[in-house]
Structures are given as structure tokens and as C-alpha cells.
Scaffold this motif. Structure first.
Motif, PDB file in Angstrom:
ATOM      1  N   ASP A   1      17.611  43.440  16.353  1.00 45.57           N
ATOM      2  CA  ASP A   1      17.741  44.568  15.426  1.00 45.57           C
ATOM      3  C   ASP A   1      18.952  44.436  14.515  1.00 45.57           C
ATOM      4  OD1 ASP A   1      15.484  45.701  16.461  1.00 45.57           O
ATOM      5  OD2 ASP A   1      16.532  47.093  17.796  1.00 45.57           O
ATOM      6  N   ARG A   2      19.984  43.738  14.986  1.00 46.88           N
ATOM      7  CA  ARG A   2      21.173  43.565  14.159  1.00 46.88           C
ATOM      8  C   ARG A   2      21.054  42.326  13.275  1.00 46.88           C
ATOM      9  NH1 ARG A   2      27.496  42.438  16.113  1.00 46.88           N
ATOM     10  NH2 ARG A   2      28.283  42.028  13.994  1.00 46.88           N
ATOM     11  N   TYR A   3      20.660  41.216  13.861  1.00 48.06           N
ATOM     12  CA  TYR A   3      20.614  39.944  13.121  1.00 48.06           C
ATOM     13  C   TYR A   3      19.202  39.726  12.581  1.00 48.06           C
ATOM     14  CZ  TYR A   3      24.995  39.393  15.666  1.00 48.06           C
ATOM     15  OH  TYR A   3      26.263  39.590  16.170  1.00 48.06           O
ATOM     16  N   ARG A   4      19.006  40.135  11.324  1.00 46.52           N
ATOM     17  CA  ARG A   4      17.651  40.184  10.761  1.00 46.52           C
ATOM     18  C   ARG A   4      17.451  39.290   9.549  1.00 46.52           C
ATOM     19  NH1 ARG A   4      16.635  44.805   8.366  1.00 46.52           N
ATOM     20  NH2 ARG A   4      18.783  45.558   8.289  1.00 46.52           N
ATOM     21  N   PHE A   5      18.521  38.662   9.064  1.00 48.80           N
ATOM     22  CA  PHE A   5      18.422  37.938   7.796  1.00 48.80           C
ATOM     23  C   PHE A   5      18.606  36.437   8.045  1.00 48.80           C
ATOM     24  CE2 PHE A   5      20.048  42.207   7.142  1.00 48.80           C
ATOM     25  CZ  PHE A   5      19.093  42.716   6.268  1.00 48.80           C
TER      26      PHE A   5
ATOM     27  N   LEU B   1       9.375  28.414  -5.134  1.00 47.20           N
ATOM     28  CA  LEU B   1       9.226  29.864  -5.144  1.00 47.20           C
ATOM     29  C   LEU B   1      10.550  30.556  -5.452  1.00 47.20           C
ATOM     30  CD1 LEU B   1       6.990  30.280  -1.961  1.00 47.20           C
ATOM     31  CD2 LEU B   1       6.267  30.046  -4.342  1.00 47.20           C
ATOM     32  N   SER B   2      10.471  31.761  -5.994  1.00 44.67           N
ATOM     33  CA  SER B   2      11.674  32.522  -6.337  1.00 44.67           C
ATOM     34  C   SER B   2      12.266  33.174  -5.091  1.00 44.67           C
ATOM     35  CB  SER B   2      11.330  33.604  -7.354  1.00 44.67           C
ATOM     36  OG  SER B   2      10.514  34.594  -6.742  1.00 44.67           O
ATOM     37  N   ARG B   3      13.471  33.694  -5.229  1.00 47.29           N
ATOM     38  CA  ARG B   3      14.107  34.431  -4.134  1.00 47.29           C
ATOM     39  C   ARG B   3      13.209  35.566  -3.647  1.00 47.29           C
ATOM     40  NH1 ARG B   3      19.225  35.350  -2.182  1.00 47.29           N
ATOM     41  NH2 ARG B   3      20.015  33.826  -3.699  1.00 47.29           N
ATOM     42  N   ARG B   4      12.635  36.304  -4.553  1.00 46.69           N
ATOM     43  CA  ARG B   4      11.774  37.421  -4.173  1.00 46.69           C
ATOM     44  C   ARG B   4      10.592  36.934  -3.347  1.00 46.69           C
ATOM     45  NH1 ARG B   4      11.260  42.475  -5.705  1.00 46.69           N
ATOM     46  NH2 ARG B   4      12.792  42.164  -7.375  1.00 46.69           N
ATOM     47  N   GLU B   5       9.970  35.852  -3.775  1.00 44.32           N
ATOM     48  CA  GLU B   5       8.798  35.333  -3.053  1.00 44.32           C
ATOM     49  C   GLU B   5       9.187  34.801  -1.682  1.00 44.32           C
ATOM     50  OE1 GLU B   5       5.971  33.745  -6.675  1.00 44.32           O
ATOM     51  OE2 GLU B   5       7.860  32.688  -6.275  1.00 44.32           O
ATOM     52  N   ILE B   6      10.351  34.175  -1.582  1.00 43.12           N
ATOM     53  CA  ILE B   6      10.809  33.656  -0.299  1.00 43.12           C
ATOM     54  C   ILE B   6      11.104  34.791   0.676  1.00 43.12           C
ATOM     55  CG2 ILE B   6      12.726  32.437   0.828  1.00 43.12           C
ATOM     56  CD1 ILE B   6      12.858  30.708  -1.767  1.00 43.12           C
TER      57      ILE B   6
ATOM     58  N   THR C   1      10.074  38.146   0.513  1.00 37.90           N
ATOM     59  CA  THR C   1       9.132  39.255   0.681  1.00 37.90           C
ATOM     60  C   THR C   1       7.720  38.819   1.061  1.00 37.90           C
ATOM     61  OG1 THR C   1       8.579  39.299  -1.683  1.00 37.90           O
ATOM     62  CG2 THR C   1      10.443  40.658  -0.955  1.00 37.90           C
ATOM     63  N   THR C   2       7.481  37.519   1.199  1.00 39.77           N
ATOM     64  CA  THR C   2       6.175  37.051   1.651  1.00 39.77           C
ATOM     65  C   THR C   2       6.348  36.331   2.984  1.00 39.77           C
ATOM     66  OG1 THR C   2       6.275  34.848   0.627  1.00 39.77           O
ATOM     67  CG2 THR C   2       5.548  36.679  -0.775  1.00 39.77           C
TER      68      THR C   2
ATOM     69  N   GLU D   1      17.215  44.779  -3.975  1.00 44.57           N
ATOM     70  CA  GLU D   1      16.555  44.530  -5.264  1.00 44.57           C
ATOM     71  C   GLU D   1      17.518  43.891  -6.262  1.00 44.57           C
ATOM     72  OE1 GLU D   1      13.300  44.869  -6.443  1.00 44.57           O
ATOM     73  OE2 GLU D   1      13.103  44.782  -4.267  1.00 44.57           O
ATOM     74  N   LEU D   2      18.775  44.326  -6.224  1.00 45.38           N
ATOM     75  CA  LEU D   2      19.766  43.715  -7.111  1.00 45.38           C
ATOM     76  C   LEU D   2      19.926  42.232  -6.788  1.00 45.38           C
ATOM     77  CD1 LEU D   2      22.074  43.913  -9.239  1.00 45.38           C
ATOM     78  CD2 LEU D   2      23.615  44.385  -7.311  1.00 45.38           C
TER      79      LEU D   2
END
Length: 344
Positions: A110-114, A130-135, A137-138, A224-225
Motif C-alpha cells: 500500500d505504501r510502495y506503489r510506484f 510509448l509515452s509516459r502516460r501510456e507506460i 496508465t496501461t 497529470e502534471l
């Protein structure tokens, strides 16, 4: 090589003033070096010894051999070197860099999620992937075993990607060091500039710490930023050097806190001792060793001081933007060979 790219990548890079003046060389006396007598020359000699075995030129190799059995470090530098002031017309500028340290784990919870990812095989041969968003969020990265570790702060992970290397502190006190492993090929878009464009901050307000605080206060909009920047950096585990030592510099040896400099090798040879006189707040008068480089470090009087690892080092490095001068210590014959014939 760790690099302090954060300032440049934020769109806040402090370029030196344009100039067309030719490079000049002036040999000084050690008495011209402010507070030379008060420095810890033995500490500087130990850092010099870390990288001098890799110097191939005969004069440097000979000095390195002599340095192995020196009992008086100050006399060694004074006997075998001459201080050379190298100038190219640009104003001197000294900044700082550091190695980020993130809290992480080798398994998510729950703490280490990224996640910190290795480079996917299909991205190796692609000019643009792929872009950052695609990496982020998919499920393109899911279930492939590409995670090196998971960390607890997405904005620290973002700045780890900006720096290109860092250290992960595990719950049991161990560390994992990671280095640059590749990128997705997208151009960098400055999130600092984006905050200015939105009217959130004015240019003089934006810094790395200001951006971090804004993302943490606004976790949804903050993610998002970060995704405004499509560029994404992948990592590799660095096992060549113990995580307890300093990170590798451009000479593939560990750099040393407050004794290693990043320089422009067009003017300052890597491995050379450099006498630094940094003015401004908290002046520095210290013999350092040129052991690193960086894309933002251009010019004869431009250098980056390595401040160490972790948040405190990052804060100190981030505040530094000072004038002064640096004087390169060169082997005697090499120093005099730089002078015009009329001055030799």
C-alpha cells in the motif's frame, strides 16, 4: 555518470553568457590561491588516487605512481603541479548536484506503489516508444518482471528520472543503486514551464522543491502534471560499486562528497586537481578533483560540486548558484606548454 540535469530539464538552466573571447591561460603561484594553506590536502590526494590510475598520458601516469607513496600531500601538489587559470570570457558559475535517495521496497504494497522499470526489450531498438502516460496508465508493463523496486513517492521517482541515477533505501536498511538504462525517445517537456504557463507560479518562484510540494498537495492533478512530460527513463541495477560508496562519475569511479567536481573536459582534463574558490553564501576554498561531466557544464569557469546523497544534499545543491573562480593544477611541463611562446 550521474548528472545534475534537474535544473536544465525544468527549463531553468542557467546558461553562461555568450562570448567570443579566445581561451587564455595564466600560470599562478600557490600563494595566489586564497586559503590554500588551510585546506586538507591529504583528503584531496585520496580522491585524486581514486581516478589517477586511469590516466594514460605519461606525465599523469608518472605523477600517479609518485602519489602512491606520498607522506606530505601539500608538498606533492606544490612540487609537481602548477596552478593554471583558464578563462574563456564567460562569467564563472558554480552550481551543485547530488544523488537522489528514495524510500522503496523490492515488492509492492500500500505504501510502495510506484515501480522503477528496466528497459523493455521492444523499446531498445525503437527510436520512439510509448509515452509516459501510456507506460503509467496501461497494462503494457504488467506481469513482465521488469520492476527493479517500488517507491513511495511519484514525484521523487520523476526527479530520479531527471537525474538519471540514484539510490533506493529499503526498509531493512540495505540500498539498491540504479543507473540510466535507456529512455522512450520522447522529447522532454518542462513541468516547471507548464506551471508558469498555467499561471500557478511566476518564473522566479519555480524550483525543484516548489514543484515537488505542489504535486504532493495536489496528488491527482500532480500526476497529470508529471504526465505532461512524455519522456520516460528506464533504469538498470548498478552492482559495480557498493551502494554505500559514492555514485559513478564520468571516469567510472565513485565520486566523493565535496571533493569531486563536474567540469567541461574541453578546458579541464578529467582527473586533474582543481582549486575551487566559490564565493557567495557559504564560500568554499578547497582542492577538488575533476571526475565528472554534464550536459549543462560548459565553459572554462563552469563547474558542478557533488554534494553527496539524499535530501539534505539535494537541498544544499539546489541552493547553489554562485560566482568565484577555479584554477586547474596541471603537471609542470603541461602547464607551461599552454602559454604563448613569448611568455614561456
Amino acid at each position: 555518470m550521474i548528472r545534475a540535469l534537474a535544473v536544465a530539464a525544468l527549463g531553468l538552466f542557467m546558461a553562461g553568457s555568450a562570448h567570443s573571447q579566445e581561451t587564455t591561460y595564466r600560470i599562478l603561484d600557490f600563494r595566489d590561491l586564497d586559503r590554500w594553506e588551510q585546506d586538507d590536502h591529504a583528503a584531496a590526494l585520496q580522491v585524486f588516487l581514486n581516478t589517477c590510475p586511469d590516466l594514460d598520458e605519461p606525465d599523469w601516469a608518472s605523477l600517479c605512481a609518485v602519489a602512491q607513496n606520498i607522506s606530505n600531500a601539500k608538498s606533492f601538489f606544490e612540487l609537481f603541479f602548477r596552478p593554471v587559470l583558464i578563462e574563456d570570457g564567460a562569467k564563472p558559475l558554480f552550481t551543485g548536484y547530488f544523488e537522489p535517495e528514495l524510500d522503496g521496497a523490492t515488492a509492492p504494497d500500500d505504501r510502495y506503489r510506484f515501480p522503477i522499470y528496466r528497459l523493455p526489450p521492444e523499446a531498445k531498438g525503437a527510436s520512439v516508444w510509448l509515452s509516459r502516460r501510456e507506460i503509467e496508465t496501461t497494462d503494457v508493463m504488467a506481469g513482465r518482471g521488469l520492476e527493479i523496486a517500488w517507491v513511495d513517492d511519484p514525484v521523487e521517482l520523476f526527479f530520479l528520472q531527471v537525474q538519471g541515477s540514484g539510490r533506493i533505501r529499503l526498509p531493512d536498511g540495505r540500498h539498491i543503486r540504479v543507473g540510466y538504462g535507456g529512455a522512450n525517445g520522447h522529447p522532454y517537456r518542462s513541468i516547471g514551464v507548464e506551471l508558469i504557463r498555467r499561471g500557478v507560479y511566476s518564473p522566479h518562484q519555480v524550483s525543484a522543491q516548489v514543484i515537488k510540494n505542489w504535486v504532493r498537495r495536489n496528488p491527482v492533478d500532480g500526476l497529470e502534471l508529471l504526465r505532461h512530460n512524455p519522456s520516460y527513463v528506464f533504469f538498470r541495477t548498478v552492482n559495480r560499486v557498493s551502494p554505500e560508496k559514492g555514485p559513478l562519475g564520468a571516469m567510472n569511479r565513485s565520486v566523493t562528497e565535496m571533493r569531486s567536481l563536474a567540469v567541461d573536459p574541453a578546458f579541464t582534463p578529467l582527473g586533474a586537481p582543481v582549486w575551487l574558490e566559490k564565493d557567495g553564501a557559504n564560500p568554499i576554498r578547497r582542492l577538488m578533483i575533476a571526475q565528472d561531466t554534464g550536459s549543462a557544464i560548459k565553459g572554462a569557469q563552469r563547474a558542478d560540486i557533488f554534494f553527496g546523497t539524499g535530501d539534505e544534499a539535494g537541498r544544499a545543491a539546489g541552493r547553489l548558484k554562485d560566482p568565484g573562480r577555479m584554477v586547474v593544477l596541471l603537471p609542470i611541463q603541461r602547464a607551461y606548454a599552454l602559454l604563448p611562446e613569448a611568455e614561456q
